[in-house]
Structures are given as structure tokens and as C-alpha cells.
Scaffold this active site. Sequence first.
Site, PDB file in Angstrom:
ATOM      1  N   GLY A 288      15.871  -4.837   2.827  1.00 32.76           N
ATOM      2  CA  GLY A 288      15.521  -3.968   3.963  1.00 32.76           C
ATOM      3  C   GLY A 288      14.754  -4.720   5.030  1.00 32.76           C
ATOM      4  O   GLY A 288      13.841  -5.479   4.729  1.00 32.76           O
TER       5      GLY A 288
ATOM      6  N   GLY B 212      13.269  -3.193   7.799  1.00 34.60           N
ATOM      7  CA  GLY B 212      12.466  -2.271   8.613  1.00 34.60           C
ATOM      8  C   GLY B 212      11.076  -2.871   8.813  1.00 34.60           C
ATOM      9  O   GLY B 212      10.887  -4.088   8.725  1.00 34.60           O
ATOM     10  N   PHE B 213      10.106  -2.011   9.050  1.00 33.60           N
ATOM     11  CA  PHE B 213       8.754  -2.509   9.307  1.00 33.60           C
ATOM     12  C   PHE B 213       8.206  -3.310   8.126  1.00 33.60           C
ATOM     13  O   PHE B 213       7.612  -4.371   8.301  1.00 33.60           O
ATOM     14  CB  PHE B 213       7.806  -1.351   9.621  1.00 33.60           C
ATOM     15  CG  PHE B 213       8.020  -0.758  10.979  1.00 33.60           C
ATOM     16  CD1 PHE B 213       7.717  -1.489  12.111  1.00 33.60           C
ATOM     17  CD2 PHE B 213       8.534   0.523  11.129  1.00 33.60           C
ATOM     18  CE1 PHE B 213       7.904  -0.950  13.382  1.00 33.60           C
ATOM     19  CE2 PHE B 213       8.733   1.069  12.386  1.00 33.60           C
ATOM     20  CZ  PHE B 213       8.417   0.338  13.518  1.00 33.60           C
ATOM     21  N   GLY B 214       8.431  -2.793   6.899  1.00 33.34           N
ATOM     22  CA  GLY B 214       7.884  -3.461   5.723  1.00 33.34           C
ATOM     23  C   GLY B 214       8.544  -4.808   5.460  1.00 33.34           C
ATOM     24  O   GLY B 214       7.875  -5.834   5.343  1.00 33.34           O
TER      25      GLY B 214
ATOM     26  N   GLU C 247       8.085  16.111  18.547  1.00 31.31           N
ATOM     27  CA  GLU C 247       8.565  15.247  19.625  1.00 31.31           C
ATOM     28  C   GLU C 247       9.958  15.659  20.105  1.00 31.31           C
ATOM     29  O   GLU C 247      10.232  15.679  21.303  1.00 31.31           O
ATOM     30  CB  GLU C 247       8.533  13.780  19.160  1.00 31.31           C
ATOM     31  CG  GLU C 247       7.095  13.259  19.112  1.00 31.31           C
ATOM     32  CD  GLU C 247       6.903  11.933  18.369  1.00 31.31           C
ATOM     33  OE1 GLU C 247       5.833  11.332  18.531  1.00 31.31           O
ATOM     34  OE2 GLU C 247       7.809  11.524  17.625  1.00 31.31           O
TER      35      GLU C 247
ATOM     36  N   ASP D 203       7.759   3.245   2.880  1.00 28.93           N
ATOM     37  CA  ASP D 203       8.153   4.617   2.529  1.00 28.93           C
ATOM     38  C   ASP D 203       8.746   4.729   1.129  1.00 28.93           C
ATOM     39  O   ASP D 203       8.754   5.818   0.547  1.00 28.93           O
ATOM     40  CB  ASP D 203       9.219   5.142   3.507  1.00 28.93           C
ATOM     41  CG  ASP D 203       8.657   5.442   4.882  1.00 28.93           C
ATOM     42  OD1 ASP D 203       7.545   4.981   5.185  1.00 28.93           O
ATOM     43  OD2 ASP D 203       9.340   6.147   5.647  1.00 28.93           O
TER      44      ASP D 203
ATOM     45  N   ALA E 297       4.849   3.882   9.771  1.00 31.28           N
ATOM     46  CA  ALA E 297       5.020   2.462  10.084  1.00 31.28           C
ATOM     47  C   ALA E 297       3.789   1.598   9.759  1.00 31.28           C
ATOM     48  O   ALA E 297       3.942   0.529   9.151  1.00 31.28           O
ATOM     49  CB  ALA E 297       5.426   2.298  11.548  1.00 31.28           C
TER      50      ALA E 297
END
Lengths: 417, 417
Positions: free
Chosen positions: B10, B12-14, B169, B298, B314
Amino acid sequence: MAKLKVVIAGAGFGGLSAARALNSVDFEITIIDRTNHHLFQPLLYQVASAALSPGDIASPIRNILRNQENIIVIMSEILSFDRTNKRVVTSDGVFIYDILIIALGSRHSYFGNDEWEQFAPGLKTIKDAVRIRERILISFEKAEKCTSETERAKYMTFAIIGGGPTGVEMAGAISEIARKTLLKDFKIINPSDAKIILLEAGNRILPSFPQSLSEKAENDLRRMGVEVLLNTKVEKISKGQVHLKDEIIETDNIIWAAGNKAPSILKSLETETDNNGRVVVNSDCTLPDDNNVFVIGDSARFSDKHGHFLPGIAPVAIQQGNYTGKLLRKRSKGIAHSKFSYFDKGNLATIGRAKAVCEISRFKFSGLAAWAIWVFVHILYLINFRNRYKVLTEWIWFYISNRHGIRLITGLDKESK
Amino acid sequence: MAKLKVVIAGAGFGGLSAARALNSVDFEITIIDRTNHHLFQPLLYQVASAALSPGDIASPIRNILRNQENIIVIMSEILSFDRTNKRVVTSDGVFIYDILIIALGSRHSYFGNDEWEQFAPGLKTIKDAVRIRERILISFEKAEKCTSETERAKYMTFAIIGGGPTGVEMAGAISEIARKTLLKDFKIINPSDAKIILLEAGNRILPSFPQSLSEKAENDLRRMGVEVLLNTKVEKISKGQVHLKDEIIETDNIIWAAGNKAPSILKSLETETDNNGRVVVNSDCTLPDDNNVFVIGDSARFSDKHGHFLPGIAPVAIQQGNYTGKLLRKRSKGIAHSKFSYFDKGNLATIGRAKAVCEISRFKFSGLAAWAIWVFVHILYLINFRNRYKVLTEWIWFYISNRHGIRLITGLDKESK
């Protein structure tokens, strides 16, 4: 007295120019398009080659026409024209007209081999462009993770069929992606090993340009590492294969830029069309037997005073749209109108960063000067300030950094997953 | 000696933080993601609401890591983890690891009603966002051309399920589209008649914020014309219908923002997970029985020193990725490492132009000040200069013009055609 009902079919360059030329005329105008946006097609190849985002070169039709009180915008698919009853039949019902302006552009032509389309997509819509972009990027991803040399070569071969402006621009852009943008992104493959082949059936590329500029463009492309094959006819296209007379090119990426034809629904007009399905029109863009039906832009076969047919390019569509709008204004006041005459502003094609060819009346340019003119003209003709601003921003970024921005594989094209 | 093989699942942010924290360490690192881009998820709702282009908030993973020599980027779908043989099984073959870092994020949870997804899409990927954007825009188009009042009301009703930050949002953004951006674009309908309903099962929106900010946000939304229904549980979702206890909401647009769960392939780890499928990890983010496998972000259930579980946001993923990278550096040198501890920088949610709520340690802000902080933080955390520049450009444009840019229906989502 009821207002005159004008239906405009298509919101490309022709339809939109006609609509704008009819601003504040006391007509009841409906403009019908199957998308919700006007697309600046001359820059579509930049979306396909990951240089621009779709949103940079497209603008909602409603937004463009928001201040024009006399027009209604309908997003719908036109199914046929019914001249007997003066109706346009769409997927959302019928629209009655007194005056009909048809500006439906053109589609790809596979010269009777429609089955080639699935293997060699063309470039007309944003969907086409995103599909081609994702295919190109996925090919490099596949090459990076594949273990067989033969397969890797296939993923890193790009065949572009057709040496007109679109083909030349695509070939140049793919070469820049491979040799500049992606160069350092991959650790296993070397993207600059990519083989980019431009195939042209005729004896030179950019046949609508003077011979000297064709040669200039060909040399530029060769220096950028593009193989230019002239006098090379494609016999057949199958999955991952371009069949030539004595050779088969194995490639995962085939892009079709070879031919155009007018949309088949024009047949429902029951009037004369040419080999490419374009409607034969009078010198005022009307049908031979019906001066309330206009056909303009790529959909029309207009022959100028020298008997030459006008090419399917944006300036022709814009000028014809504008002419038609003005003609209808005059007609409503009972004023006579003159024939349409095309003002040829010149011919432009870009090959890469700081490389282009340009012909303006007797003057021929190439290199940086031609590229600067190309940039200026394209920014100028973009539909609104926002798009101009965004595209210019991207180009400045690219000119400085040599790196294109929008290299996303989003899986929106389900076939490419 | 063979280099240590690290596989990061992955980007993503991690995953990306872990990769960057391992820069120039003498490991053989492979990062695997099913897309080719890192996505800045906190701004995904702006793509869904036609404010930003996909290219503005996503960046190719290869490009981000191009200067990091010790890492290979593979675009592939992970099928399972095989701890017995220390392998990651993907659609492109297996990858052997000595160290495995899992950072797969989360998916939508429909609380066991997976059949609701087709009627109420959620917002995790660019594809989701473009799909939602096209649905919203098509609804207004359908409303403009439809003749029945009942149908028109249905097209102009928007139901957003879930009152967390994403739901708030989205509701705020749709209200701005309808009441500002599109206001003058339509001639028949009045887009500001749109009914926007935010449904929340609990007794307040933004439950992770202090009560006072929840109330502030609720008031802001109501003033923007959003109906906020609290204590309202969704019983069932069917095509075009949200079933509540005593009422059915008829709407063409249902957006799911109510729940998350970890991806089901985590089950192949054969270790303890919680109700939402998140993997229970030690205080150093490793598995209870395997200190060579890390789960972060997550996908992990990490309980802090007070016994609270860290939220799926995040900053947690970024800090855990960074921590894991540093831990591995230390471990390779035989240095002991401390437990992971989360530094809570605060909580932010935006409601609309110049409207946001913000909590930073003991301080609470709302309105313009909170919005300015929100803009600053989001620009700061965008992955590269190009994206920062582009997003800021768009936001300045929007702040001045009050008009969002990217309102295209491209037909890329085939369902919406």
C-alpha cells in the site's frame, strides 16, 4: 407572433459559434449535445499523453452560454433528423425547429474495418483520451514487472497510425513521455528504450502542409527517436498486432489517427453526401433543397470558389458557425447575405517542446518560433479565461521542468483494468 | 550477505511515509499498490464535488520515489499474505519478504448490507469520486429536461448518509454547487431548489469533535440550506430510495459516508482482528506473534496508553509509517526502540467557503480562521510542489469567483451513461 425556433445540433466549435453569433436575437434557441461540455479538440492529444487534465480543455456548455437568455442547453443523444415534420428526434423526446443548424463534427473512420476500433482506439472524446492515456501508462507498468524480454518489447512498442497532425503530435508526445518524463521513474526498464513507430500510407507526413515543413517535422521526429514509416499501408489490425505487407508489428499500444467520417445519423437528412458521409451543402451552408437546414464544420462538404473542399479543422467550423448566425440575423430583418468564404489563417502542428511547424499565408516557420505561435494561438482560442490560465500554467511548468503532470491510472476505463 | 527484503503493501499515507523513512537504508524494498498513484484522500470530496481535477490531488508513486534508489514500485493487486512462507501473493506473482509493512487503508462498510453499495456509492478512490461527480451533474441535467414535477424533485434531492467529516464536507460542497456555482447555468430549473439532506444516526454531526463545534457546523450547514437529520437511522437503501423508520426519501443521488472497515485480505494474516476487520497490533505496530510484520494506519487497531483506539485518519498513518521506518533503521543497527506514541495535532473539517471547524489541543476555532488553517494544513501536506501549486491556484480562483471549475460529465463511469 411565435418566436422562430432554432435548433443547433452539437456544441463543438461550429455549434457554439453559431449560438454565440445569435446572442440577444429574439429567437427561441435550443442547443443539443450528447455531452455537457464543449471540448477544445486541438489539445485533446495532450490529455491522451498525460500533459493536461480533462478539466483544462473542456468547459460546461451551460457555463459558456449562461448569460445568453435566448438559449436552452439540452444534454441528449440525437437519434435522427425528421425533415418532413421539422423535428429533431433525441433520446429525450423530439424538438421542433423552424431553422436547424447541424454541427456534429466527425467520427473515426476505419475505412470499412470497424472491428479494428477495439484494438486501435482513436481520439475524439475525453473518454478516448483518458483511455489512451491509461493504456500507455499501464504498458510501462507491465513492462516493469514482466519477466519475458519478448513481452517487454511488446509493452514498450507504440504504433501510431496516420501521419496527419494528430498522429504527429501523439508520436512526439509519447516520445517525450518516454525519453524525458518517465526516464528516471523506473528502476528495471529504461523507458527511453521505447520504440515509437509512426505509420503513414502516403509518401510524407503532414500532407496538408508544404513539402519543406513535412520534411522538417519528419527530421524532428526522427531526432526524438520516432521511427517514421512512409508509404506504409496497414493491411489489418488484430489484438496487439499491426499487420503490414511483409511485417507484423507486435505492440500493446495502437493508436488510430488515420481517418475521419461524418456521423451516420446525417443519412436521415435524405440528402446528398460524399464518400466520408459529409453532407453536400450550398455556398451559404444550407442543404441544396432546404434553406432552413444548415450543415457546418466537419459534417459538411463545402466546396470553395476554387472548387476545393474545405478541410475538417476548427477554423472552418468556427467561421461557418459565425457566418450562419449572422446570416440568420440578416434574414430575420430581410437583408440579403453573401456566400460563405473561408479565411485561411494558416496551418499549425506541434512536434514537441519548442518544436513545431507553422504556415501562415506565404510564411513558413519551424522550431521555437513556430512553437511560440502554436502556444499563443491555442491559448487564445481556448474557450474561457479559466482554461487559458490553467493550460498556460501547465505549459510553463512543463517548459521549465520538462515533466508532464497528470500521469494517473484511475481504472475509469474498465477495459484497461 | 543478502540484503534485507522489505515489502510495503500500500502506498497511501502510511506506506509512503514508511518508504520515505527508509530512504538510503541498505535494504531491498518493494512497494506494491493497486493503483499507480498516491492519493491525497482528505481532498477527495473536492473531486467528487467538481472543485478539483483528479490530477490535482494524486501523484504517481514512481515519481514521488524516483530518487530513492533502494525501492522498486510495483502496480499490482495483493491477493493474500502467506506468513508461513513469508510471501505476498499478488496478481503478478509472489514477493518474498523478511519484513512486511501492511498499510492497506480501509474500505466502505455497509454494516453487512453490501447490496446497498450499488445504490449508495462511497468515496475512497478517484474512480468513486468521478462517479459521484458525474451522477450529481447528470441529475441536474435530467431535472432540466424532465417534465414531471415528482421526477424533477427526485433528481434534485441529494441524500448524504453519515455525519462525519466526509459527509459534512460533501453536504456543504453540494450545497455550494447548487446555490452558487450552477445557479445561473440553468434556464428551466432553479438549482438552488435542490434539497440536500444529511442523515446521521447519532445525536450530533462530527462526533469526533467537541460538542460546541458540532453545533457550529450544524448551524453553518443549516444556513447553507442543508437539512440535517440527527438520530436518524437508515433502515434500508434501494434504487433511488432511502428508507427511514417512518419515511422514504426519493432521490437519484445517495452518497455513503457512514462507515469503514479494513480490507478482507487481512484475514489471511491469521491473527486477531476487531469488529471492523482491523488488525490488533502491539505498541510497536507489530503483530502479537510476529515482530517482522507491521500493520499501520487505518488497517490497524492500535490502542494508545489510555486504552483508546487511534482513529483512522491521515496523521496516524503518517506517524506510524514514519515510526516503522525509523524502528527498522534502528533495529538493523541493533539499537533499541521505544513504543509508538501518537502526537495529536488536532481535528479539522471544512463546511464551505470560509467556513470550517478546527480543534488544536485546547483551542477551538470556527469560521474564516478555521478555514484558513484548514487551507494551510492541506496545502502543506499535499505530496509535492506541483500539486500544492495547482490546488492553491484552484482555491484562489474559487475564493474569488465563487465558481468551481471541473464540471465535466465524461461518460467514464459507464453506469451513469
